[in-house]
Motif scaffolding. Sequence first.
Motif, PDB file in Angstrom:
ATOM      1  N   THR A 170       0.838  -1.204   0.000  1.00  0.00           N
ATOM      2  CA  THR A 170       0.000   0.000   0.000  1.00  0.00           C
ATOM      3  C   THR A 170       0.871   1.252   0.000  1.00  0.00           C
ATOM      4  N   GLY A 171       1.924   1.232   0.801  1.00  0.00           N
ATOM      5  CA  GLY A 171       2.846   2.372   0.824  1.00  0.00           C
ATOM      6  C   GLY A 171       3.523   2.576  -0.526  1.00  0.00           C
ATOM      7  N   GLY A 172       3.941   1.486  -1.160  1.00  0.00           N
ATOM      8  CA  GLY A 172       4.558   1.594  -2.486  1.00  0.00           C
ATOM      9  C   GLY A 172       3.586   2.135  -3.528  1.00  0.00           C
ATOM     10  N   TRP A 173       2.334   1.687  -3.446  1.00  0.00           N
ATOM     11  CA  TRP A 173       1.321   2.175  -4.383  1.00  0.00           C
ATOM     12  C   TRP A 173       1.070   3.665  -4.190  1.00  0.00           C
ATOM     13  N   LEU A 174       1.008   4.113  -2.919  1.00  0.00           N
ATOM     14  CA  LEU A 174       0.799   5.534  -2.636  1.00  0.00           C
ATOM     15  C   LEU A 174       1.976   6.386  -3.141  1.00  0.00           C
ATOM     16  N   ILE A 175       3.191   5.916  -2.898  1.00  0.00           N
ATOM     17  CA  ILE A 175       4.375   6.649  -3.370  1.00  0.00           C
ATOM     18  C   ILE A 175       4.403   6.695  -4.892  1.00  0.00           C
ATOM     19  N   ASN A 176       4.075   5.577  -5.542  1.00  0.00           N
ATOM     20  CA  ASN A 176       4.040   5.522  -7.005  1.00  0.00           C
ATOM     21  C   ASN A 176       3.034   6.541  -7.553  1.00  0.00           C
ATOM     22  N   TRP A 222       1.879   9.208  -6.047  1.00  0.00           N
ATOM     23  CA  TRP A 222       2.310  10.560  -5.732  1.00  0.00           C
ATOM     24  C   TRP A 222       3.343  11.045  -6.757  1.00  0.00           C
ATOM     25  N   ILE A 223       4.288  10.184  -7.112  1.00  0.00           N
ATOM     26  CA  ILE A 223       5.306  10.540  -8.113  1.00  0.00           C
ATOM     27  C   ILE A 223       4.652  10.761  -9.475  1.00  0.00           C
ATOM     28  N   ARG A 224       3.713   9.879  -9.851  1.00  0.00           N
ATOM     29  CA  ARG A 224       3.030  10.023 -11.131  1.00  0.00           C
ATOM     30  C   ARG A 224       2.233  11.331 -11.178  1.00  0.00           C
ATOM     31  N   ALA A 225       1.541  11.671 -10.094  1.00  0.00           N
ATOM     32  CA  ALA A 225       0.755  12.903 -10.047  1.00  0.00           C
ATOM     33  C   ALA A 225       1.668  14.121 -10.102  1.00  0.00           C
ATOM     34  N   LYS A 226       2.808  14.041  -9.435  1.00  0.00           N
ATOM     35  CA  LYS A 226       3.759  15.158  -9.415  1.00  0.00           C
ATOM     36  C   LYS A 226       4.285  15.472 -10.810  1.00  0.00           C
ATOM     37  N   HIS A 227       4.475  14.440 -11.639  1.00  0.00           N
ATOM     38  CA  HIS A 227       5.035  14.624 -12.972  1.00  0.00           C
ATOM     39  C   HIS A 227       3.985  14.661 -14.073  1.00  0.00           C
ATOM     40  N   GLY A 228       2.700  14.653 -13.713  1.00  0.00           N
ATOM     41  CA  GLY A 228       1.647  14.851 -14.686  1.00  0.00           C
ATOM     42  C   GLY A 228       1.158  13.617 -15.405  1.00  0.00           C
ATOM     43  N   TYR A 229       1.485  12.436 -14.939  1.00  0.00           N
ATOM     44  CA  TYR A 229       1.013  11.207 -15.578  1.00  0.00           C
ATOM     45  C   TYR A 229      -0.369  10.835 -15.040  1.00  0.00           C
ATOM     46  N   ASP A 230      -1.072   9.986 -15.794  1.00  0.00           N
ATOM     47  CA  ASP A 230      -2.352   9.471 -15.320  1.00  0.00           C
ATOM     48  C   ASP A 230      -2.123   8.613 -14.087  1.00  0.00           C
ATOM     49  N   LEU A 231      -3.105   8.615 -13.183  1.00  0.00           N
ATOM     50  CA  LEU A 231      -2.994   7.843 -11.957  1.00  0.00           C
ATOM     51  C   LEU A 231      -3.622   6.472 -12.143  1.00  0.00           C
ATOM     52  N   GLU A 232      -3.122   5.496 -11.392  1.00  0.00           N
ATOM     53  CA  GLU A 232      -3.660   4.142 -11.437  1.00  0.00           C
ATOM     54  C   GLU A 232      -4.564   3.920 -10.234  1.00  0.00           C
ATOM     55  N   ASP A 233      -5.674   3.207 -10.458  1.00  0.00           N
ATOM     56  CA  ASP A 233      -6.500   2.835  -9.324  1.00  0.00           C
ATOM     57  C   ASP A 233      -6.105   1.440  -8.838  1.00  0.00           C
ATOM     58  N   GLU A 234      -6.830   0.907  -7.885  1.00  0.00           N
ATOM     59  CA  GLU A 234      -6.459  -0.373  -7.284  1.00  0.00           C
ATOM     60  C   GLU A 234      -6.500  -1.525  -8.269  1.00  0.00           C
ATOM     61  N   TRP A 235      -7.300  -1.424  -9.326  1.00  0.00           N
ATOM     62  CA  TRP A 235      -7.474  -2.527 -10.265  1.00  0.00           C
ATOM     63  C   TRP A 235      -6.697  -2.324 -11.560  1.00  0.00           C
TER      64      TRP A 235
END
Length: 113
Positions: free
Chosen positions: A19-25, A27-40
Motif C-alpha cells: 500500500t505504501g509503495g502504491w501511494l508513493i508511485n 504521488w510521483i506520477r501525479a507530481k510529474h503529470g502522468y495518469d494515476l492508477e486505481d487499485e485494479w
Amino acid sequence: MEDLFTGPGIVVLIIALTTGGWLINNWIRAKHGYDLEDEWGGKTSRADKSAETEALRAENANLVQRLDDHADRLKVLEKIVTERGYSLSDEIEALRRDESSGVPIDTGTREKV
C-alpha cells in the motif's frame, strides 16, 4: 522481532509495504503529470484544464496541422521535380517573364542549358 515474521504479522507487513509503495508511485506520477492508477490497474486522467494547458494543446494541434500541410507540399514538389520532362530552366524563364511576382530578376543574364 520474531513475532513480526510469524502468523498474521507478516501478512500485515506485506499489505502495509505494498500500500505504501502504491501511494508513493501515485504521488510521483501525479507530481510529474502522468495518469494515476486505481487499485485494479485502471487509469484516471488528470482534471488539469488550466488555460496554459489548453493553450499549449491548441498550439500543438496547430503545429501538427502545419507540419502535415508542409509534408503534403513537399510531396507535390518531389513529384514535380522527379516527373519526366521537367525542365528547371523552363520554369526559371517562366518566372522571369512573370513581372507580377514583384521579385526583381536580372534578365540580362541567361542560364546555360
